[in-house]
Design a protein around this motif. Structure first.
Motif, PDB file in Angstrom:
ATOM      1  N   TYR A 193     103.137 -40.966  20.417  1.00 46.34           N
ATOM      2  CA  TYR A 193     103.915 -41.473  21.564  1.00 46.34           C
ATOM      3  C   TYR A 193     104.085 -40.173  22.435  1.00 46.34           C
ATOM      4  O   TYR A 193     104.186 -39.081  22.167  1.00 46.34           O
ATOM      5  N   ILE A 194     104.382 -40.637  23.696  1.00 43.18           N
ATOM      6  CA  ILE A 194     104.858 -39.380  24.773  1.00 43.18           C
ATOM      7  C   ILE A 194     106.286 -39.771  24.818  1.00 43.18           C
ATOM      8  O   ILE A 194     106.827 -40.775  25.267  1.00 43.18           O
ATOM      9  N   GLU A 195     107.139 -38.623  24.628  1.00 43.14           N
ATOM     10  CA  GLU A 195     108.418 -38.952  24.673  1.00 43.14           C
ATOM     11  C   GLU A 195     109.220 -38.189  25.784  1.00 43.14           C
ATOM     12  O   GLU A 195     108.738 -37.118  26.031  1.00 43.14           O
ATOM     13  N   ASN A 196     110.027 -38.749  26.497  1.00 40.47           N
ATOM     14  CA  ASN A 196     110.929 -38.130  27.472  1.00 40.47           C
ATOM     15  C   ASN A 196     112.208 -37.593  26.992  1.00 40.47           C
ATOM     16  O   ASN A 196     112.989 -38.226  26.575  1.00 40.47           O
ATOM     17  N   LEU A 197     112.214 -36.283  27.279  1.00 42.01           N
ATOM     18  CA  LEU A 197     113.571 -35.704  26.545  1.00 42.01           C
ATOM     19  C   LEU A 197     114.507 -35.583  27.655  1.00 42.01           C
ATOM     20  O   LEU A 197     114.489 -35.929  28.757  1.00 42.01           O
ATOM     21  N   PRO A 198     116.072 -35.537  27.216  1.00 39.86           N
ATOM     22  CA  PRO A 198     117.077 -35.708  28.028  1.00 39.86           C
ATOM     23  C   PRO A 198     117.161 -34.589  29.264  1.00 39.86           C
ATOM     24  O   PRO A 198     117.655 -34.872  30.208  1.00 39.86           O
ATOM     25  N   ASN A 199     116.213 -33.294  29.026  1.00 41.23           N
ATOM     26  CA  ASN A 199     116.468 -32.290  29.970  1.00 41.23           C
ATOM     27  C   ASN A 199     115.180 -32.814  31.018  1.00 41.23           C
ATOM     28  O   ASN A 199     115.069 -31.872  31.944  1.00 41.23           O
ATOM     29  N   GLY A 200     114.480 -33.840  30.999  1.00 42.52           N
ATOM     30  CA  GLY A 200     113.603 -34.077  31.722  1.00 42.52           C
ATOM     31  C   GLY A 200     112.172 -33.625  31.584  1.00 42.52           C
ATOM     32  O   GLY A 200     111.171 -34.122  32.418  1.00 42.52           O
ATOM     33  N   THR A 201     111.994 -32.978  30.426  1.00 49.11           N
ATOM     34  CA  THR A 201     110.532 -32.390  30.135  1.00 49.11           C
ATOM     35  C   THR A 201     109.988 -33.359  28.985  1.00 49.11           C
ATOM     36  O   THR A 201     110.709 -34.590  28.770  1.00 49.11           O
ATOM     37  N   LYS A 202     108.709 -33.538  28.990  1.00 47.36           N
ATOM     38  CA  LYS A 202     108.070 -34.491  28.015  1.00 47.36           C
ATOM     39  C   LYS A 202     106.934 -33.708  26.840  1.00 47.36           C
ATOM     40  O   LYS A 202     106.825 -32.671  27.060  1.00 47.36           O
ATOM     41  N   VAL A 203     107.298 -34.293  25.717  1.00 43.34           N
ATOM     42  CA  VAL A 203     106.625 -33.881  24.778  1.00 43.34           C
ATOM     43  C   VAL A 203     105.742 -34.807  24.232  1.00 43.34           C
ATOM     44  O   VAL A 203     105.775 -36.008  24.165  1.00 43.34           O
ATOM     45  N   VAL A 204     104.538 -34.543  23.548  1.00 42.64           N
ATOM     46  CA  VAL A 204     103.554 -35.254  22.853  1.00 42.64           C
ATOM     47  C   VAL A 204     103.569 -35.362  21.505  1.00 42.64           C
ATOM     48  O   VAL A 204     103.801 -34.279  20.985  1.00 42.64           O
ATOM     49  N   LYS A 205     104.156 -36.245  20.536  1.00 46.71           N
ATOM     50  CA  LYS A 205     104.355 -36.459  19.121  1.00 46.71           C
ATOM     51  C   LYS A 205     103.223 -37.137  18.764  1.00 46.71           C
ATOM     52  O   LYS A 205     103.040 -38.523  18.932  1.00 46.71           O
ATOM     53  N   ILE A 206     102.505 -36.531  17.685  1.00 47.95           N
ATOM     54  CA  ILE A 206     101.601 -37.379  16.778  1.00 47.95           C
ATOM     55  C   ILE A 206     101.894 -37.258  15.533  1.00 47.95           C
ATOM     56  O   ILE A 206     102.385 -36.354  14.975  1.00 47.95           O
ATOM     57  N   PHE A 207     101.489 -38.146  14.528  1.00 49.69           N
ATOM     58  CA  PHE A 207     101.918 -38.366  13.258  1.00 49.69           C
ATOM     59  C   PHE A 207     100.629 -38.675  12.393  1.00 49.69           C
ATOM     60  O   PHE A 207      99.668 -39.063  12.645  1.00 49.69           O
ATOM     61  N   ASN A 208     100.997 -38.236  11.274  1.00 48.55           N
ATOM     62  CA  ASN A 208     100.075 -38.382  10.086  1.00 48.55           C
ATOM     63  C   ASN A 208      98.473 -37.909  10.447  1.00 48.55           C
ATOM     64  O   ASN A 208      97.669 -38.839  10.241  1.00 48.55           O
ATOM     65  N   GLY A 209      98.617 -36.632  10.669  1.00 52.58           N
ATOM     66  CA  GLY A 209      97.234 -36.214  11.034  1.00 52.58           C
ATOM     67  C   GLY A 209      96.796 -34.779  10.745  1.00 52.58           C
ATOM     68  O   GLY A 209      97.500 -34.322   9.410  1.00 52.58           O
ATOM     69  N   ARG A 210      95.721 -34.041  10.965  1.00 53.56           N
ATOM     70  CA  ARG A 210      95.435 -32.918  10.283  1.00 53.56           C
ATOM     71  C   ARG A 210      95.384 -31.750  11.578  1.00 53.56           C
ATOM     72  O   ARG A 210      95.035 -32.097  12.564  1.00 53.56           O
ATOM     73  N   ARG A 211      95.510 -30.417  11.249  1.00 56.55           N
ATOM     74  CA  ARG A 211      95.446 -29.260  12.092  1.00 56.55           C
ATOM     75  C   ARG A 211      94.567 -28.301  11.581  1.00 56.55           C
ATOM     76  O   ARG A 211      94.698 -27.872  10.372  1.00 56.55           O
ATOM     77  N   TYR A 212      93.699 -27.895  12.690  1.00 55.56           N
ATOM     78  CA  TYR A 212      92.834 -26.873  11.872  1.00 55.56           C
ATOM     79  C   TYR A 212      93.056 -25.571  12.943  1.00 55.56           C
ATOM     80  O   TYR A 212      93.206 -25.662  14.055  1.00 55.56           O
ATOM     81  N   GLU A 213      93.369 -24.344  12.228  1.00 52.32           N
ATOM     82  CA  GLU A 213      93.801 -23.376  13.014  1.00 52.32           C
ATOM     83  C   GLU A 213      93.068 -22.262  12.440  1.00 52.32           C
ATOM     84  O   GLU A 213      92.799 -22.007  11.317  1.00 52.32           O
ATOM     85  N   GLY A 214      92.479 -21.132  13.314  1.00 48.77           N
ATOM     86  CA  GLY A 214      91.513 -20.143  13.174  1.00 48.77           C
ATOM     87  C   GLY A 214      91.274 -19.671  14.471  1.00 48.77           C
ATOM     88  O   GLY A 214      91.664 -19.836  15.479  1.00 48.77           O
ATOM     89  N   LYS A 215      90.347 -18.449  13.970  1.00 45.75           N
ATOM     90  CA  LYS A 215      89.684 -17.608  15.087  1.00 45.75           C
ATOM     91  C   LYS A 215      88.228 -17.681  15.256  1.00 45.75           C
ATOM     92  O   LYS A 215      87.510 -17.833  14.289  1.00 45.75           O
ATOM     93  N   PRO A 216      87.642 -18.369  16.407  1.00 49.38           N
ATOM     94  CA  PRO A 216      86.279 -18.564  16.608  1.00 49.38           C
ATOM     95  C   PRO A 216      85.533 -17.510  16.037  1.00 49.38           C
ATOM     96  O   PRO A 216      85.841 -16.360  16.010  1.00 49.38           O
ATOM     97  N   SER A 217      84.224 -17.788  15.316  1.00 49.36           N
ATOM     98  CA  SER A 217      83.259 -16.812  14.713  1.00 49.36           C
ATOM     99  C   SER A 217      83.857 -16.141  13.524  1.00 49.36           C
ATOM    100  O   SER A 217      83.020 -15.193  13.278  1.00 49.36           O
ATOM    101  N   GLU A 218      84.849 -16.599  12.866  1.00 50.65           N
ATOM    102  CA  GLU A 218      85.421 -16.099  11.811  1.00 50.65           C
ATOM    103  C   GLU A 218      85.888 -17.148  10.793  1.00 50.65           C
ATOM    104  O   GLU A 218      86.034 -18.373  11.118  1.00 50.65           O
ATOM    105  N   GLY A 219      85.708 -16.807   9.736  1.00 48.18           N
ATOM    106  CA  GLY A 219      85.780 -17.866   8.537  1.00 48.18           C
ATOM    107  C   GLY A 219      87.330 -18.004   8.038  1.00 48.18           C
ATOM    108  O   GLY A 219      87.626 -18.286   6.838  1.00 48.18           O
ATOM    109  N   ASP A 220      88.251 -17.763   8.928  1.00 49.17           N
ATOM    110  CA  ASP A 220      89.854 -17.686   8.429  1.00 49.17           C
ATOM    111  C   ASP A 220      90.594 -19.036   8.736  1.00 49.17           C
ATOM    112  O   ASP A 220      91.617 -18.724   9.128  1.00 49.17           O
TER     113      ASP A 220
END
Length: 366
Positions: A193-220
């Motif tokens: 869901y998209i949450e409106n914070l008290p300071n006026g900014t917005k964040v997107v919070k997602i649940f129960n998923g996966r994250r892939y992190e690395g550098k393109p063309s490398e196997g790390d």
């Protein structure tokens, strides 16, 4: 007088008909143009109707001027063809006396045209600019469209959301990529869901998923599962709205010494003066020989309007470019139109005498 009432009534009906035709053509053109802006992302699809109406309001002064000009010519041509003007002349009235009912009909509309040109035109332009700039300055959350990939302003983040609940701000099947410091992060989730914070900014919070992190063309690459993942929404700084000469109120243009402001002021003042000049020209221009019964005057009317309006635009450009002064160009064009009307009237009053002799006092006796 019965003839004057009949003339004003027919002018009203004809002006209304011509105005509806012109406004329909203008609206069709504006719909196509503004829908094109919405398709390219320049304006919000939600603001299309408002922008069309604002543009229509801004052009009403021009459309009214043309409508009255054409209506006068149409009505008087018909009166000449149907020999109604013969009765007018047989009653001891001449062509000059037609100006009284015509100008009596046109005077309220001239006031409307002046108000639209001086006050409503800059207001509609200012509102259009305000809506467009607010749309361009919206945050990334407002730019996300269900079923479409969206790239952030810094070209480092891409969002994809399959569905968005506009009431609860819940989102489904979310895909987010973030490329920073030569490393690519990809997060996927089925809900969030998209949450409106008290300071006026917005964040997107997602649940129960996966994250892939690395550098393109490398196997790390790293594969991480998360219960909650928060993505900050970049918020654009609202830049102040700078009004150009077209959006500035007329009083500010009068006080502004810049050539661009004076050029815009010349156009705003010149539009109602042009409408008056066209009305004066229309009365003698609509003369038709009943034996011929043609509408050649309409062709002349088109050329006169195009020449008049283009000369007004050229005058505005010359003043805006500081090639001529405001005081030198505010009056010659309109004085010329009034002189053309006088020449045409004298020509219609004495058609058997050479035109230049009719302009000399006592020239009809030469």
């Amino acid at each position: 007088m019965i003839y004057e009432k009949a003339l004003r009534r027919e002018l009203s009906y004809t002006t209304g008909g011509v105005f509806l035709v012109l406004i329909t053509i203008m609206m069709t053109t504006l719909v196509i143009r503004i829908l094109g802006y919405a398709a390219t992302g320049s304006v919000s699809p939600k603001d299309v109707i408002i922008l069309i109406m604002l543009a229509m309001i801004g052009y009403i002064a021009v459309i009214l001027s043309v409508s009255i000009f054409i209506a006068i010519i149409f009505v008087l041509i018909r009166w000449h063809k149907d020999s109604e003007m013969v009765v007018w002349y047989a009653s001891g009235l001449n062509l000059k006396m037609l100006y009284y009912p015509v100008l009596r009909f046109a005077l309220p509309w001239l006031i409307v045209i002046s108000a639209m040109s001086i006050f409503i035109w800059p207001w509609s332009n200012a509102k259009t600019t305000e809506i467009s700039q607010k749309f361009k300055g919206r945050d990334e959350a407002s730019m996300i469209v269900p079923g479409q990939f969206f790239e952030s302003a810094n070209s480092g983040r891409v969002f994809f959301v399959e569905r968005i609940n506009s009431i609860s701000n819940e989102i489904q099947n979310v895909f987010v990529t973030d490329f920073r410091n030569q490393r690519l992060t990809v997060a996927m989730s089925e809900s969030g869901y998209i949450e409106n914070l008290p300071n006026g900014t917005k964040v997107v919070k997602i649940f129960n998923g996966r994250r892939y992190e690395g550098k393109p063309s490398e196997g790390d690459f790293k594969i991480l599962e998360f219960k909650q993942y928060t993505v900050d929404i970049e918020k654009k700084a609202q830049s102040p709205i700078h009004l150009s000469s077209k959006e500035s109120p007329t009083l500010e243009l009068i006080e502004n010494p810049s050539p661009i402001a004076k050029g815009e002021l010349l156009w705003r003042i010149g539009l109602p003066l042009m409408a008056l000049g066209l009305m004066l020209i229309a009365v003698p221009l609509a003369y038709v020989n009943p034996r011929r019964g043609n509408y050649i005057a309409l062709l002349y009317a088109v050329f006169i309007y195009l020449i008049y309006s283009n000369l007004l635009n050229i005058s505005q450009t010359l003043v805006s470019d500081a090639k001529e002064s405001f005081t030198n160009l505010i009056w010659p064009l309109h004085v010329l139109a009034f002189l053309v009307a006088i020449v045409l009237v004298n020509h219609r009053l004495n058609p058997s005498i050479v035109w230049w002799k009719r302009q000399i006092p006592g020239g009809t006796k030469i």
